[in-house]
Design a protein around this motif. Structure first.
Motif, PDB file in Angstrom:
ATOM      1  N   GLN A 244       0.828  -1.202   0.000  1.00 29.73           N
ATOM      2  CA  GLN A 244       0.000   0.000   0.000  1.00 29.73           C
ATOM      3  C   GLN A 244       0.868   1.259   0.000  1.00 29.73           C
ATOM      4  OE1 GLN A 244      -3.069   0.330  -0.473  1.00 29.73           O
ATOM      5  NE2 GLN A 244      -3.865   2.158   0.533  1.00 29.73           N
ATOM      6  N   ALA A 245       1.951   1.241   0.773  1.00 30.33           N
ATOM      7  CA  ALA A 245       2.848   2.395   0.816  1.00 30.33           C
ATOM      8  C   ALA A 245       3.497   2.635  -0.537  1.00 30.33           C
ATOM      9  CB  ALA A 245       3.906   2.187   1.898  1.00 30.33           C
ATOM     10  N   MET A 246       3.958   1.576  -1.205  1.00 28.93           N
ATOM     11  CA  MET A 246       4.624   1.727  -2.497  1.00 28.93           C
ATOM     12  C   MET A 246       3.642   2.189  -3.575  1.00 28.93           C
ATOM     13  SD  MET A 246       7.693   1.179  -1.782  1.00 28.93           S
ATOM     14  CE  MET A 246       8.353   1.216  -3.443  1.00 28.93           C
ATOM     15  N   LEU A 247       2.425   1.674  -3.516  1.00 26.49           N
ATOM     16  CA  LEU A 247       1.415   2.060  -4.500  1.00 26.49           C
ATOM     17  C   LEU A 247       1.076   3.541  -4.377  1.00 26.49           C
ATOM     18  CD1 LEU A 247      -0.532   0.996  -6.706  1.00 26.49           C
ATOM     19  CD2 LEU A 247      -2.207   0.609  -4.892  1.00 26.49           C
ATOM     20  N   SER A 248       0.818   3.991  -3.155  1.00 22.81           N
ATOM     21  CA  SER A 248       0.479   5.401  -2.955  1.00 22.81           C
ATOM     22  C   SER A 248       1.671   6.300  -3.246  1.00 22.81           C
ATOM     23  CB  SER A 248      -0.028   5.620  -1.529  1.00 22.81           C
ATOM     24  OG  SER A 248       0.923   5.186  -0.581  1.00 22.81           O
ATOM     25  N   LEU A 249       2.877   5.846  -2.904  1.00 27.35           N
ATOM     26  CA  LEU A 249       4.071   6.639  -3.171  1.00 27.35           C
ATOM     27  C   LEU A 249       4.295   6.812  -4.670  1.00 27.35           C
ATOM     28  CD1 LEU A 249       6.571   8.079  -2.071  1.00 27.35           C
ATOM     29  CD2 LEU A 249       7.762   5.876  -2.111  1.00 27.35           C
ATOM     30  N   ALA A 250       4.061   5.758  -5.436  1.00 21.92           N
ATOM     31  CA  ALA A 250       4.237   5.846  -6.888  1.00 21.92           C
ATOM     32  C   ALA A 250       3.289   6.885  -7.486  1.00 21.92           C
ATOM     33  CB  ALA A 250       3.997   4.479  -7.527  1.00 21.92           C
ATOM     34  N   PHE A 251       2.036   6.870  -7.032  1.00 18.23           N
ATOM     35  CA  PHE A 251       1.064   7.838  -7.555  1.00 18.23           C
ATOM     36  C   PHE A 251       1.455   9.265  -7.167  1.00 18.23           C
ATOM     37  CE2 PHE A 251      -2.713  10.459  -6.850  1.00 18.23           C
ATOM     38  CZ  PHE A 251      -3.218  10.479  -8.143  1.00 18.23           C
TER      39      PHE A 251
END
Length: 286
Positions: A244-251
């Motif tokens: 979840q952290a990586m997904l939101s960080l990418a966006f």
């Protein structure tokens, strides 16, 4: 005649600008620079334009609401299909689940309210309308992916569960609250320069340095990261939290790059100096 014509305008528009417009039109007619007939045609054209903007703004707001509704519906469906999902059995059986739901609902309501406020801002109504097709496509993909990650991964990797999970889940609620509060402070600091999820930059605009902008270039994005990581922490699962952290960080990194490129193109050295004195998301570090 002018007062009667103004009745055709949206009420919100009329309350903000009606008196000023009526005075201006009257002065132009008295000065002979505008005939009553031409003034009538101009007022009708203005009313049509004002209503069109209201319709467009509501359509965009409905689109945002649709993303939230679809994401919520998928979350409920996945909770039914995956009994071990944190927003399924846990939320229904554990007293803390009610707190989790209320906090997340408060976050979404805050986002929707600020989105609507940004679309009603004077800058959005008078400025250029950016093409947000790419933004909505990526946002929708991230919402759907995040929903799947949070609801399906815990059951797929139970060995990654954190025990005891309650401290981590309490921390997740705290992160959501902190992220929501930070985003709200950022919105308020921007004032009428906030135009929701859009990038509209003019060469004469000020660079806001009050509130959280004293320390960060993108406090709103930092708040989004905190809230999204908080949602991942609610699962008390290491794999879900990292995903979840990586997904939101990418966006957030993608959208930050879009914003900063627009600011550099419009403001040049002014923005470079502004950016050099503050970090992006985390004071003193990043």
């Amino acid at each position: 005649m002018i007062e009667r014509m103004l009745r055709f305008y949206p009420r919100g528009w009329r309350d903000r600008y009606g008196r000023e417009l009526a005075s201006l039109v009257s002065d132009l007619i008295e000065a002979g620079e505008l005939t009553p007939v031409r003034a009538g045609f101009d007022l009708v054209a203005g009313a049509v334009t004002a209503w069109w903007r209201v319709i467009v703004d509501r359509a965009v707001l409905l689109r945002f609401g649709a993303v939230l509704v679809i994401g919520g519906a998928i979350a409920l469906l996945l909770a039914r299909l995956a009994p071990a999902a944190p927003f399924g059995t846990y939320v229904r059986t554990h007293p803390f689940g009610l707190v989790v739901l209320l906090v997340q609902l408060g976050w979404l309501v805050t986002e929707a309210a600020e989105f609507g406020r940004g679309r009603r801002s004077r800058r959005w109504r008078t400025g250029p309308r950016p093409n947000l097709r790419a933004y909505w496509s990526v946002l929708t993909a991230c919402v759907l992916a995040g929903t799947a990650v949070v609801n399906l991964l815990p059951a797929a990797v139970p060995a990654a569960d954190i025990r005891p999970g309650m401290p981590v889940q309490v921390g997740g609620v705290a992160l959501i609250l902190a992220g929501t509060a930070l985003r709200e402070r950022a919105f308020r600091a921007l004032g009428d320069w906030y135009v929701s999820f859009a990038v509209t930059v003019s060469a004469d605009q000020p660079l806001v340095s009050t509130g959280p902008y004293r320390l960060l270039r993108h406090p709103g994005h930092a708040g989004m990261l905190l809230a999204c990581v908080g949602v991942g922490a609610l699962t008390a699962n290491v794999v879900v939290l990292v995903a979840q952290a990586m997904l939101s960080l990418a966006f957030v990194l993608w959208w930050t790059r879009v914003e900063e490129n627009a600011m550099l193109a419009a403001l040049g050295s002014r923005y470079r100096g502004y950016a050099a004195s503050r970090k992006r998301f985390m004071p003193l570090l990043w």
